[in-house]
Each structure stands twice: as structure tokens, then as C-alpha cells.
Design a protein around this motif. Sequence first.
Motif, PDB file in Angstrom:
ATOM      1  N   VAL A  58       0.854  -1.205   0.000  1.00  9.88           N
ATOM      2  CA  VAL A  58       0.000   0.000   0.000  1.00  9.88           C
ATOM      3  C   VAL A  58       0.888   1.253   0.000  1.00  9.88           C
ATOM      4  O   VAL A  58       0.645   2.209  -0.750  1.00  9.88           O
ATOM      5  CB  VAL A  58      -0.957  -0.026   1.213  1.00  9.88           C
ATOM      6  N   ALA A  59       1.932   1.234   0.821  1.00  9.34           N
ATOM      7  CA  ALA A  59       2.830   2.404   0.899  1.00  9.34           C
ATOM      8  C   ALA A  59       3.560   2.618  -0.432  1.00  9.34           C
ATOM      9  O   ALA A  59       3.697   3.760  -0.908  1.00  9.34           O
ATOM     10  CB  ALA A  59       3.839   2.218   2.037  1.00  9.34           C
ATOM     11  N   ALA A  62       1.299   4.209  -2.927  1.00  8.57           N
ATOM     12  CA  ALA A  62       1.158   5.657  -2.688  1.00  8.57           C
ATOM     13  C   ALA A  62       2.399   6.396  -3.187  1.00  8.57           C
ATOM     14  O   ALA A  62       2.308   7.486  -3.771  1.00  8.57           O
ATOM     15  CB  ALA A  62       0.940   5.912  -1.201  1.00  8.57           C
ATOM     16  N   ARG A  63       3.567   5.788  -2.994  1.00 10.83           N
ATOM     17  CA  ARG A  63       4.800   6.456  -3.445  1.00 10.83           C
ATOM     18  C   ARG A  63       4.839   6.545  -4.975  1.00 10.83           C
ATOM     19  O   ARG A  63       5.211   7.568  -5.545  1.00 10.83           O
ATOM     20  CB  ARG A  63       6.032   5.722  -2.910  1.00 10.83           C
ATOM     21  N   ARG A  65       2.315   6.770  -6.888  1.00  9.49           N
ATOM     22  CA  ARG A  65       1.370   7.828  -7.286  1.00  9.49           C
ATOM     23  C   ARG A  65       1.983   9.205  -7.076  1.00  9.49           C
ATOM     24  O   ARG A  65       1.733  10.130  -7.842  1.00  9.49           O
ATOM     25  CB  ARG A  65       0.052   7.705  -6.503  1.00  9.49           C
ATOM     26  N   SER A  66       2.811   9.320  -6.032  1.00  8.52           N
ATOM     27  CA  SER A  66       3.404  10.639  -5.764  1.00  8.52           C
ATOM     28  C   SER A  66       4.559  10.949  -6.717  1.00  8.52           C
ATOM     29  O   SER A  66       4.956  12.100  -6.875  1.00  8.52           O
ATOM     30  CB  SER A  66       3.896  10.714  -4.311  1.00  8.52           C
ATOM     31  N   ASP A  95      -7.006   8.873  -7.345  1.00  3.75           N
ATOM     32  CA  ASP A  95      -5.776   9.525  -7.802  1.00  3.75           C
ATOM     33  C   ASP A  95      -4.754   8.514  -8.328  1.00  3.75           C
ATOM     34  O   ASP A  95      -3.554   8.784  -8.380  1.00  3.75           O
ATOM     35  CB  ASP A  95      -5.154  10.360  -6.666  1.00  3.75           C
ATOM     36  N   GLY A 209      -4.771   2.838  -7.738  1.00  2.00           N
ATOM     37  CA  GLY A 209      -5.779   3.422  -6.851  1.00  2.00           C
ATOM     38  C   GLY A 209      -6.838   2.435  -6.388  1.00  2.00           C
ATOM     39  O   GLY A 209      -7.849   2.828  -5.797  1.00  2.00           O
ATOM     40  N   ASP A 211      -8.403  -0.421  -4.031  1.00  3.34           N
ATOM     41  CA  ASP A 211      -8.283  -0.674  -2.593  1.00  3.34           C
ATOM     42  C   ASP A 211      -7.845  -2.125  -2.357  1.00  3.34           C
ATOM     43  O   ASP A 211      -8.678  -3.031  -2.224  1.00  3.34           O
ATOM     44  CB  ASP A 211      -9.648  -0.390  -1.926  1.00  3.34           C
TER      45      ASP A 211
END
Length: 421
Positions: A58-59, A62-63, A65-66, A95, A209, A211
Motif C-alpha cells: 500500500v505504501a 502511494a509512493r 502515485r506521488s 488519484d 488506486g 483498494d
Amino acid sequence: MIIVDLSGAKDFWKQEPDWAACEAAHKTLWEKTGAGSDFTGWLELPERIRDTELDRIVAAGARIRSLGRVLVVVGIGGSYLGARAAYDLLGTQGDGVELLFAGNGLSAVSLRDTIARLGDRDFCVNVVSKSGTTLEPALGFRVFKTLLQKKYGPEEANKRIFATTDARRGALKSAADAAGWESFVVPDDVGGRYSVLSAVGLLPLAAAGIDVRAVTEHAIETLKALNERSSANPAWQYAAARQALYRSGKTVEILGCYEPRFRMMAEWWKQLYGESEGKDGLGIFPASVEYNADLHSMGQYIQDGPRMLMETVVSFAKESACYPIPSDPADGDGLNYIAGHDFTQVAEIARKAVKQAHINGGVPNIAVEAPAMDALGFTELVCFFEVACALSGYMQGVNPFDQPGVEAYKKLMFAGLNEWK
Ligand code: PA5
């Protein structure tokens, strides 16, 4: 939960589904006593992953995506089809980044197309290979690693590469350790075609994105439900019915769906069933069609060709969209009597008509209904098809977890390539 309807199949088998054999296969699978039992870790995979890698997946999602808007997923076969199937079905959410897929062939045209679609957008790469030595992804990875290095420099490129590979061994594992790429595990006891609910599928999906915590929790519940020892178990119904039809001469199974987004799910299913059952001179040949489009092409063969076909049609209980049919003042096509109804209503009537026509033409129909075309529906379909495949393989008397036949072309191909050494 998945619902299987065998009403369109029961008039075609010469002998009833063999529930005793199905029960024996179930016992063999869940008690891990059969051929290939070393590769049944997928039964506990969601629980294991929740307790070990899920937070990191999950982390990392997110990275990714960033860091940009695209993740290029490099892999082939079982290291590719699950993520591609899920992404085509569900798309980017919230996102999430766009996923592009590479390393699943040797076409320079495709490679150039993918690079063109990537354009100058910021991106990361997820290279997925259990062995780390498969030719197609190895070459694809070279290309995208080089593009990353040119765009960001070697140090920043290393932060944008995520490797999913063997926990301990292999060329990719060594390269990841040497360069400091974040790496995720293809578990030892899970074969490629059963790996979509490991980091192989979950990392790209997290980046897109989706879940993946909900997916994992739902997979735990679904697998628990599929461990029911009874003919009410939908995996038993599907496995036993297709084996009964196979014994009655139906040697080709067509998987159909009326949702074009399902096309890559059918590709995933073909690998799962083709590699698991097609061996020792045995096995149902898995094929697929996309309705309504294929009614206007393959429909002829299905209706009137040789009668060795069975058809499994996947549908979703909850509609994902609706769209009303507009009225046309000219009514040149004479279809104004349908105006005001919804496309979904017309599709429902078409579905029922096709089912009846194919049954009348001698093609048994197995109907598989998932609750919805969403992440949870996807999860249920994956667990259902995986469990049913293993049961069906054991009922057929083969090891559903090996794939010795795929080595044959590789030997010849490398014999050709080795001449360049
Ligand atoms: O299911 C399988 O085992 C194969 O489809 C493999 O996943 C595929 O050949 C890719 O292998 P690897 O992950 O080692 O690159």
C-alpha cells in the motif's frame, strides 16, 4: 458470492457430475496431499500477505502515485495477466496512476506504441519476474530501465524501480539488492497463474488506486466460503459440471462475457485453465469470446459448427452503468419502439436469446454470476476460478500446478539465440 447456474448444461452430460470425485479432489487440495501440493500456497496467500507485505505494498502504491502519473508493469504470463485483467476490468481509480504493460512480447511495434503512450510523463517501473531470466520481460526491462536512467539519472531511477521476484534467488533479486530497488515477493509456493493476489497483482493495482486492503480481506472471506465441502459450493458446481461435459465429448470451453472490459480476464482464465489442465494428452481447450461483438463473427461456428463446445458465460448481478436509447424523429431504422428503454434492458433480452439459441444448437451453457463489476466482484471471480481449476485438474487426474510443456519452445529458441554467443 458467485452463483453458478447449471440449468443450461444438465441435458448435455451423459453421466451426472461426479460429486464424490469432486469431494476427493477438494480433500486433496485443501489437505495438500496431491500432485503439486507445494504450489498451493495461494489458498492461504491473502491471510499471509495481510500479515506480512500488505502495508508495504500500500505504501509503495502511494509512493508510485506521488512520483508520476504512469506505472509501466513489465512481465509476461502469470507475472502479467492477472494485473492486466484486473486493470482492464476496473480501470484507474481516484488519484491512481495509469498502468502501461510491457515485456509481454517481442514486438518492436508494441514497444514503440507503449513508449509513445508514455510520452514525457513522469513514471515508475514495476518489473515482475519470479525467475528473473524470462527473455521477454528481461528485454522489456532493459528498455524501460534505460529510459528511466536517461530521464532521471541513475540514482533517481533506482528509486523509481520496484521489483517483484523470488524472495531469495535469481538474477532480478540480485540486481534489486545491488541497486537498492524496493522489492516484493513472488511466493515460492505460488505459481505464476495463481499469483494475482500476491504482490504480483496487488502492487500495480495499489498504484492504480484500487483498494487492495479490501481485495485482500474479501479474498480471505471468499476462500473460506469456497472451502465448503458440499455440492452447494459454486467451485464444485463449475468443476464437476465441466468435467461431466468433458466426459460427454465437450472438449472445448468458450468463456464469454457481455462486458468488453472482461476481455483480459478471459485471457487470464485461459492461462489458468490451459496450463493447469492441458497435459498428458488431456484437457478441455479454453477459448474465449467477447459478446455482442463475437455474435457477429464466432456466433456462426458456435451455433452450427462441430458440437464439441461448451460455453461458460460470466455476468454481473449489479449493473455498472445505464444509458437510455434516444428516440429519432426520422426512425429510419424502425427502432423507435425501443427508444426510452435502457441499453441494459436490451442487453438482457439479447443475453437470454443467445443462451437459448446456443442451447438449441447443442452447446451446453454454464452461467456464472458475480455480484458486481468492481474490485470485490473481481476478487470473487479470481478465487472461484482458481479453486475450481485446481478441483477440476485433480478430477481429471493431472497435476494442476505444473507446466512442463512450456519449456519446449524455450529450448529451441535459446538454441537459436545461442548462435550469437
Ligand atoms: O505461470 C507461469 O509460471 C508462467 O506464465 C510464468 O509466470 C511466466 O513464464 C513468467 O515467468 P517469470 O515470472 O519467471 O518471468
